[in-house]
Design a protein around this motif. Structure first.
Motif, PDB file in Angstrom:
ATOM      1  N   SER A  65       0.825  -1.215   0.000  1.00  0.00           N
ATOM      2  CA  SER A  65       0.000   0.000   0.000  1.00  0.00           C
ATOM      3  C   SER A  65       0.860   1.267   0.000  1.00  0.00           C
ATOM      4  CB  SER A  65      -0.925  -0.002   1.225  1.00  0.00           C
ATOM      5  OG  SER A  65      -0.135  -0.013   2.407  1.00  0.00           O
ATOM      6  N   ASN A  66       2.151   1.145   0.363  1.00  0.00           N
ATOM      7  CA  ASN A  66       3.067   2.295   0.268  1.00  0.00           C
ATOM      8  C   ASN A  66       3.024   2.891  -1.125  1.00  0.00           C
ATOM      9  OD1 ASN A  66       3.874   2.029   2.879  1.00  0.00           O
ATOM     10  ND2 ASN A  66       5.792   0.949   2.390  1.00  0.00           N
ATOM     11  N   TYR A  67       2.963   2.024  -2.130  1.00  0.00           N
ATOM     12  CA  TYR A  67       2.997   2.477  -3.517  1.00  0.00           C
ATOM     13  C   TYR A  67       1.748   3.256  -3.856  1.00  0.00           C
ATOM     14  CZ  TYR A  67       7.245  -0.013  -4.660  1.00  0.00           C
ATOM     15  OH  TYR A  67       8.533  -0.403  -4.718  1.00  0.00           O
ATOM     16  N   ALA A  68       0.598   2.722  -3.421  1.00  0.00           N
ATOM     17  CA  ALA A  68      -0.666   3.416  -3.682  1.00  0.00           C
ATOM     18  C   ALA A  68      -0.664   4.768  -2.991  1.00  0.00           C
ATOM     19  CB  ALA A  68      -1.828   2.563  -3.187  1.00  0.00           C
ATOM     20  N   GLU A  69      -0.194   4.778  -1.751  1.00  0.00           N
ATOM     21  CA  GLU A  69      -0.176   6.026  -0.984  1.00  0.00           C
ATOM     22  C   GLU A  69       0.739   7.053  -1.649  1.00  0.00           C
ATOM     23  OE1 GLU A  69       1.003   5.489   3.126  1.00  0.00           O
ATOM     24  OE2 GLU A  69       1.207   7.674   3.352  1.00  0.00           O
ATOM     25  N   ALA A  70       1.928   6.571  -2.039  1.00  0.00           N
ATOM     26  CA  ALA A  70       2.891   7.475  -2.671  1.00  0.00           C
ATOM     27  C   ALA A  70       2.289   8.077  -3.938  1.00  0.00           C
ATOM     28  CB  ALA A  70       4.177   6.724  -3.007  1.00  0.00           C
ATOM     29  N   LEU A 100      -0.935   8.299  -4.879  1.00  0.00           N
ATOM     30  CA  LEU A 100      -2.123   9.131  -4.651  1.00  0.00           C
ATOM     31  C   LEU A 100      -1.727  10.505  -4.099  1.00  0.00           C
ATOM     32  CD1 LEU A 100      -4.690   6.521  -3.330  1.00  0.00           C
ATOM     33  CD2 LEU A 100      -4.681   7.747  -5.528  1.00  0.00           C
ATOM     34  N   ASN A 101      -0.713  10.512  -3.227  1.00  0.00           N
ATOM     35  CA  ASN A 101      -0.302  11.791  -2.639  1.00  0.00           C
ATOM     36  C   ASN A 101       0.459  12.666  -3.621  1.00  0.00           C
ATOM     37  OD1 ASN A 101      -1.471  11.249  -0.236  1.00  0.00           O
ATOM     38  ND2 ASN A 101       0.410  10.529   0.767  1.00  0.00           N
ATOM     39  N   TYR A 102       1.160  12.044  -4.541  1.00  0.00           N
ATOM     40  CA  TYR A 102       2.106  12.829  -5.348  1.00  0.00           C
ATOM     41  C   TYR A 102       1.850  12.765  -6.849  1.00  0.00           C
ATOM     42  CZ  TYR A 102       4.720  13.506  -1.072  1.00  0.00           C
ATOM     43  OH  TYR A 102       5.082  13.871   0.179  1.00  0.00           O
ATOM     44  N   TRP A 103       0.666  12.290  -7.288  1.00  0.00           N
ATOM     45  CA  TRP A 103       0.461  12.204  -8.734  1.00  0.00           C
ATOM     46  C   TRP A 103       0.552  13.551  -9.430  1.00  0.00           C
ATOM     47  CZ3 TRP A 103      -3.461  14.605 -11.244  1.00  0.00           C
ATOM     48  CH2 TRP A 103      -4.590  14.980 -10.497  1.00  0.00           C
ATOM     49  N   PRO A 104       0.168  14.683  -8.807  1.00  0.00           N
ATOM     50  CA  PRO A 104       0.340  15.950  -9.535  1.00  0.00           C
ATOM     51  C   PRO A 104       1.815  16.222  -9.851  1.00  0.00           C
ATOM     52  CG  PRO A 104      -1.096  16.235  -7.626  1.00  0.00           C
ATOM     53  CD  PRO A 104      -0.465  14.889  -7.490  1.00  0.00           C
ATOM     54  N   GLN A 105       2.703  15.864  -8.906  1.00  0.00           N
ATOM     55  CA  GLN A 105       4.128  16.068  -9.161  1.00  0.00           C
ATOM     56  C   GLN A 105       4.632  15.171 -10.296  1.00  0.00           C
ATOM     57  OE1 GLN A 105       2.737  16.298  -6.227  1.00  0.00           O
ATOM     58  NE2 GLN A 105       3.917  17.580  -4.814  1.00  0.00           N
ATOM     59  N   PHE A 106       4.058  13.957 -10.344  1.00  0.00           N
ATOM     60  CA  PHE A 106       4.427  13.056 -11.452  1.00  0.00           C
ATOM     61  C   PHE A 106       4.042  13.672 -12.783  1.00  0.00           C
ATOM     62  CE2 PHE A 106       4.886   9.289  -8.650  1.00  0.00           C
ATOM     63  CZ  PHE A 106       6.051   8.819  -9.204  1.00  0.00           C
ATOM     64  N   PRO A 141      10.048   4.664   3.431  1.00  0.00           N
ATOM     65  CA  PRO A 141       9.277   3.786   2.524  1.00  0.00           C
ATOM     66  C   PRO A 141       8.579   4.555   1.423  1.00  0.00           C
ATOM     67  CG  PRO A 141       8.890   3.166   4.800  1.00  0.00           C
ATOM     68  CD  PRO A 141       9.666   4.450   4.836  1.00  0.00           C
ATOM     69  N   ILE A 142       7.968   5.715   1.742  1.00  0.00           N
ATOM     70  CA  ILE A 142       7.273   6.485   0.714  1.00  0.00           C
ATOM     71  C   ILE A 142       8.281   7.021  -0.318  1.00  0.00           C
ATOM     72  CG2 ILE A 142       5.953   8.615   0.293  1.00  0.00           C
ATOM     73  CD1 ILE A 142       4.282   6.334   1.406  1.00  0.00           C
ATOM     74  N   ALA A 143       9.418   7.547   0.176  1.00  0.00           N
ATOM     75  CA  ALA A 143      10.442   8.068  -0.725  1.00  0.00           C
ATOM     76  C   ALA A 143      10.933   6.964  -1.655  1.00  0.00           C
ATOM     77  CB  ALA A 143      11.608   8.651   0.070  1.00  0.00           C
ATOM     78  N   SER A 144      11.146   5.768  -1.094  1.00  0.00           N
ATOM     79  CA  SER A 144      11.628   4.647  -1.920  1.00  0.00           C
ATOM     80  C   SER A 144      10.573   4.235  -2.938  1.00  0.00           C
ATOM     81  CB  SER A 144      11.978   3.442  -1.048  1.00  0.00           C
ATOM     82  OG  SER A 144      12.873   3.827  -0.032  1.00  0.00           O
ATOM     83  N   ALA A 145       9.319   4.197  -2.485  1.00  0.00           N
ATOM     84  CA  ALA A 145       8.245   3.812  -3.403  1.00  0.00           C
ATOM     85  C   ALA A 145       8.145   4.817  -4.537  1.00  0.00           C
ATOM     86  CB  ALA A 145       6.920   3.723  -2.654  1.00  0.00           C
ATOM     87  N   LEU A 146       8.268   6.121  -4.209  1.00  0.00           N
ATOM     88  CA  LEU A 146       8.240   7.150  -5.249  1.00  0.00           C
ATOM     89  C   LEU A 146       9.368   6.925  -6.260  1.00  0.00           C
ATOM     90  CD1 LEU A 146       7.495  10.429  -3.245  1.00  0.00           C
ATOM     91  CD2 LEU A 146       6.071   9.416  -5.028  1.00  0.00           C
ATOM     92  N   SER A 147      10.562   6.618  -5.746  1.00  0.00           N
ATOM     93  CA  SER A 147      11.704   6.366  -6.633  1.00  0.00           C
ATOM     94  C   SER A 147      11.408   5.220  -7.581  1.00  0.00           C
ATOM     95  CB  SER A 147      12.958   6.018  -5.827  1.00  0.00           C
ATOM     96  OG  SER A 147      13.233   7.024  -4.906  1.00  0.00           O
TER      97      SER A 147
END
Lengths: 362, 296
Positions: B68-73, B75-81, B266-272
C-alpha cells in the motif's frame, strides 16, 4: 524517341579563390552521345560535371541544353541526373524506394511500373526490397544508374562511376553501361581518370588538363593522332624524341634529331616552329635483330639501339631499348612470334611507318 | 592447403580462447562497480519501499510487505508526477528545437571551427550544475532585462519568470542542452554530404531533402539526445527547487523532501520506484516507435 537537345557549355569558368579549376571552357556535347571527359585528378573534370549538375555555381559562363539556359536553375530543377562516385544511395531506403525517389519527388503517384521496368533493365528485379548495404559494389552501381535514369534526364552525368569496382567487374560494367546508353539513347557525360575506360565506352573523348580541354574527338582519332604532349602521354603511352625540322617537301616533313633523320606527314605535325617533338606509339614500333637490319622497309623511320629491359605481360612483351643518344624508348610486341624473343643486351633496330609518326609542339 | 599450414590451425584455437577470456576479465571492474553501487542499493531501496512504521518507536521502520506504500505514494504525489512529465517533455522538445539547428550548423557548416564550437557547447558543464542554476536565478530575476523586456511586451502571465513553471522548464532546457546536441552532432556528422546532393539531384527541394534524407538519417541521434535529456530532466529537483515556486515542484522534490525532511523512507523509496518504472515504460514505448517508420 523523345526530342533531346545538345548540352552546351559556353565560356564556363570556375575559380576557388586563387585556383582556377575550369578555365573558359566551351563545348558542345551532341544529344544522345556518350561523351567522356578524361584527365588526371584535379584537372577540373569533376568540377565541370558538378556545374552541369547544379551542385556548383560557375564563376562565369553559361550552361545550356538546346537553347534553354539552365545556369541559374537549382540542382533539383534541372533535367539532369547524376550517378555519384560512391553511388550515394540512400542507406535508409530499400532499392525500390531509392529508384522511386526522383519520381515521387516530382509528384508521380504510380511509380510501380517504371520502377519495375527500370530494375529489370539493370537486372535487379529480385533485389527490390533489399537495403543498399546488402548489395555488392556492382549491384549498388547499377542501382545508382537506375535511380538516375528512371527520371529520363536529358543528360546523365557519371562521376567516376566505376572507380570503386575491381578490374574484372569494371570491364563488365563498362559493357553494361554502354548497352544501357544505346538502349535509352540519353546523352551520357562520363568523367573518369581511366583513359582506357574512356576510350572503351565513349563516342567522343575530351582530354582535360589544368581546366582546359587539350583535345577532343573520336577515341581512335585522338589516340592515333595526339595534338599535344599531354595527350600523347596521358592517353596511352608515347615515345617522344626531340628534334628540329630540317625541311619539308610537299606533304612530308623531315626532322633531324640526335644525328638521325625522321619523316612524318605534314598533316600529322602540330609543331609551329622549327623545334619539334617526334612521337610514335610503342605498339607501332617493330623490333628487328641488328643483323636483319636490311629487312627494314625503306620508307620507315628507324633507330638503332640495345635492349635494356624485357617484360613479358602475357598478351605482349614490353621492351626498353636504349638509343645511341642514351634515350630509352618503349616497344610493345604481340606475343605471336615463333622462336626466340630479343634479350637484354641484344643489338636491335626499331622501325615504324611514317604514317604512324606524329609531331608535337615542344 | 591444410597440410601446408599445420601450425596455423593448431595455434588458432588457444589464441581465440585466450581472447574471449580476456574479454571477461575486462568486464570485472565494471561488474564489481555495478554490483556494489547499483545492485545492492537497488535491492535495499526495494526492501525499504515495502517497510511499515515500527509499532514501538515513532520514526522507525520495520521490514514488512506493505504494498500500500505504492498506492499512498502515487495518490499523494500524482500531480508532481504529471508535472515532471510535462516539464521534462517540454524541456526535451525545446532542447531538440534549439539543439538540432545548432548541431546541424556545426556538422555541415562548422568547417575548421567544428572542434572549437563543440568545446563551446560542452564548456558550461565545466562549471557546477548547481552554480549554473543559481546563475539562472539572477538571469530570470524580476528586475533582470529579460523579464523587463518580456513584461514590456506583456508576454508574461504572472509578470515574472522566476518562481514560475517557465523558469523551471527554461532551466531544465538549458542544463540538459549539451546532452541533446552531442548525440545529434554525432549522427549528423556521419551523414555523407553526397546523400544531400543526391537528394537535390533527384528533384528534392532543400526542405524535402531534409525531410526525406537528413532527418531520417539523423534519427538515431534524435532518439539518443531526447533520452539523454528527458530521463535526467524527469528526475531532476534542483531546477524546480531553485527556479520554481512551491507550486512548481517535481517528483524529484517529493522524493528529496520525503527522504531528507519527513524521513519517510518507505514512501520516498516507493516514489523512486514508481519514477523508475514510469521512465522505463515511456522509454521502451518511445524506442519501439522510433524503430518503426512512425517518427519519419
Amino acid at each position: 524517341m523523345r526530342q533531346v537537345d545538345d548540352l552546351r557549355l559556353d565560356h564556363l569558368t570556375k575559380s576557388f579563390g586563387e585556383m582556377t579549376a575550369v578555365d573558359d571552357l566551351s563545348l558542345t556535347i551532341p544529344a544522345g552521345s556518350f561523351f567522356a571527359l578524361v584527365g588526371a585528378s584535379g584537372c577540373g573534370k569533376t568540377t565541370t560535371l558538378r556545374m552541369v549538375a547544379g551542385l556548383e555555381d560557375p564563376t562565369s559562363g553559361r550552361i545550356l541544353i538546346g537553347d534553354r539556359d539552365i545556369t541559374g536553375m537549382r540542382a533539383y530543377q534541372r533535367p539532369v541526373n547524376t550517378v555519384f562516385q560512391s553511388y550515394a544511395l540512400f542507406p535508409h531506403l530499400d532499392i525500390y524506394e531509392n529508384v522511386a525517389f526522383g519520381l515521387r519527388r516530382r509528384g508521380i503517384k504510380d511509380v510501380k511500373g517504371p520502377v519495375e521496368s527500370m530494375l529489370d533493365l539493370v537486372e535487379l528485379g529480385p533485389m527490390a526490397r533489399r537495403k543498399p548495404s546488402q548489395l555488392s559494389g556492382g549491384q549498388q552501381q547499377r542501382v545508382a544508374v537506375a535511380r538516375a535514369l528512371i527520371n529520363e534526364p536529358e543528360v546523365l552525368l557519371l562521376d567516376e562511376p566505376l572507380g570503386a569496382l575491381d578490374l574484372k567487374l569494371r570491364r563488365q560494367m563498362q559493357i553494361e553501361l554502354k548497352r544501357i546508353q544505346t538502349e535509352v539513347g540519353t546523352t551520357f557525360v562520363h568523367v573518369t581518370h581511366d583513359q582506357e575506360e574512356a576510350m572503351t565506352m565513349a563516342d567522343t573523348v575530351a582530354v582535360m588538363n589544368a581546366g582546359r580541354i587539350e583535345q577532343m574527338g573520336y577515341p581512335a582519332e585522338v589516340y592515333e593522332l595526339p595534338r599535344t604532349l599531354f595527350v600523347a602521354n596521358f592517353l596511352g603511352q608515347s615515345n617522344i624524341i626531340s628534334g628540329a625540322v630540317a625541311g619539308s617537301d610537299g606533304s612530308m616533313v623531315t626532322v633531324s634529331a640526335h644525328g638521325a633523320a625522321f619523316r612524318l606527314p605534314g598533316d600529322r605535325n602540330s609543331a609551329s616552329g622549327a623545334a619539334i617533338l617526334v612521337g610514335v606509339r610503342p605498339e607501332k614500333v617493330t623490333l628487328l635483330d641488328a643483323v636483319d637490319s636490311a629487312r627494314v622497309p625503306a620508307p620507315h623511320n628507324r633507330v638503332d639501339g640495345t635492349v635494356t629491359d624485357v617484360s613479358y605481360t602475357g598478351v605482349s612483351t614490353q621492351y626498353l631499348v636504349r638509343t645511341p643518344w642514351g634515350q630509352e624508348l618503349t616497344v610493345f610486341e604481340q606475343n605471336d612470334i615463333v622462336g626466340d624473343r630479343a634479350a637484354v643486351g641484344d643489338p636491335v633496330v626499331m622501325h615504324w611507318a611514317v604514317e604512324h609518326t606524329f609531331g608535337l609542339e615542344p | 592447403m591444410a597440410a601446408v599450414l599445420p601450425s596455423g590451425g593448431v595455434s588458432a584455437t588457444p589464441v581465440a580462447q585466450r581472447r574471449s577470456r580476456t574479454g571477461y576479465f575486462l568486464l570485472l571492474p565494471g561488474m564489481a562497480w555495478l554490483g556494489i553501487f547499483f545492485a545492492i542499493p537497488f535491492i535495499t531501496l526495494f526492501v525499504t519501499s515495502l517497510q511499515a512504521p515500527s509499532p514501538d518507536a515513532a520514526g522507525q521502520f520495520v521490514p514488512a510487505f506493505q504494498v500500500s506504500n505504492y498506492a499512498e505514494a502515487f495518490l499523494n504525489y500524482w500531480p508532481q508526477f504529471v508535472r515532471s512529465l510535462v516539464y521534462a517533455g517540454l524541456a526535451t522538445i525545446f532542447a531538440l528545437l534549439i539543439g538540432y539547428p545548432l548541431a546541424y550548423f556545426i556538422a555541415f557548416r562548422g568547417g575548421k571551427w567544428r572542434g572549437l564550437l563543440l568545446v563551446l557547447v560542452v564548456a558550461p558543464t565545466f562549471a557546477s550544475f548547481l552554480l549554473r542554476t543559481y546563475a539562472w536565478q539572477t538571469i530570470l530575476s524580476d528586475n533582470s532585462p529579460i523579464t523587463q523586456f518580456l513584461n514590456f511586451l506583456h508576454l508574461l502571465p504572472d509578470e515574472r519568470i522566476l518562481n514560475t513553471g517557465i523558469a523551471v522548464v527554461a532551466g531544465l532546457t538549458y542544463n540538459f542542452l549539451p546532452f541533446m546536441i552531442l548525440p545529434l552532432y554525432a549522427a549528423l556528422e556521419k551523414i555523407d554530404p553526397r546523400l544531400i546532393e543526391a537528394g537535390s539531384d533527384l528533384y528534392a527541394s532543400p526542405v524535402t531533402t531534409f525531410r526525406k534524407v537528413t532527418w531520417p538519417l539523423s534519427l538515431p541521434g534524435v532518439v539518443a539526445g531526447t533520452l539523454l535529456t528527458f530521463i535526467p530532466a524527469m528526475g531532476d529537483y534542483i531546477n524546480a527547487q531553485l527556479l520554481g515556486s512551491t507550486g512548481d515542484r517535481m517528483i524529484g522534490n517529493a522524493i528529496q523532501v520525503n527522504f531528507i525532511q519527513f524521513r519517510d523512507y518507505p514512501i520516498a523509496s516507493a516514489l523512486s520506484f514508481i519514477l523508475m518504472a514510469a521512465i522505463l515504460v515511456l522509454v521502451f514505448s518511445y524506442i519501439r516507435r522510433a524503430g518503426t517508420e512512425d517518427l519519419v
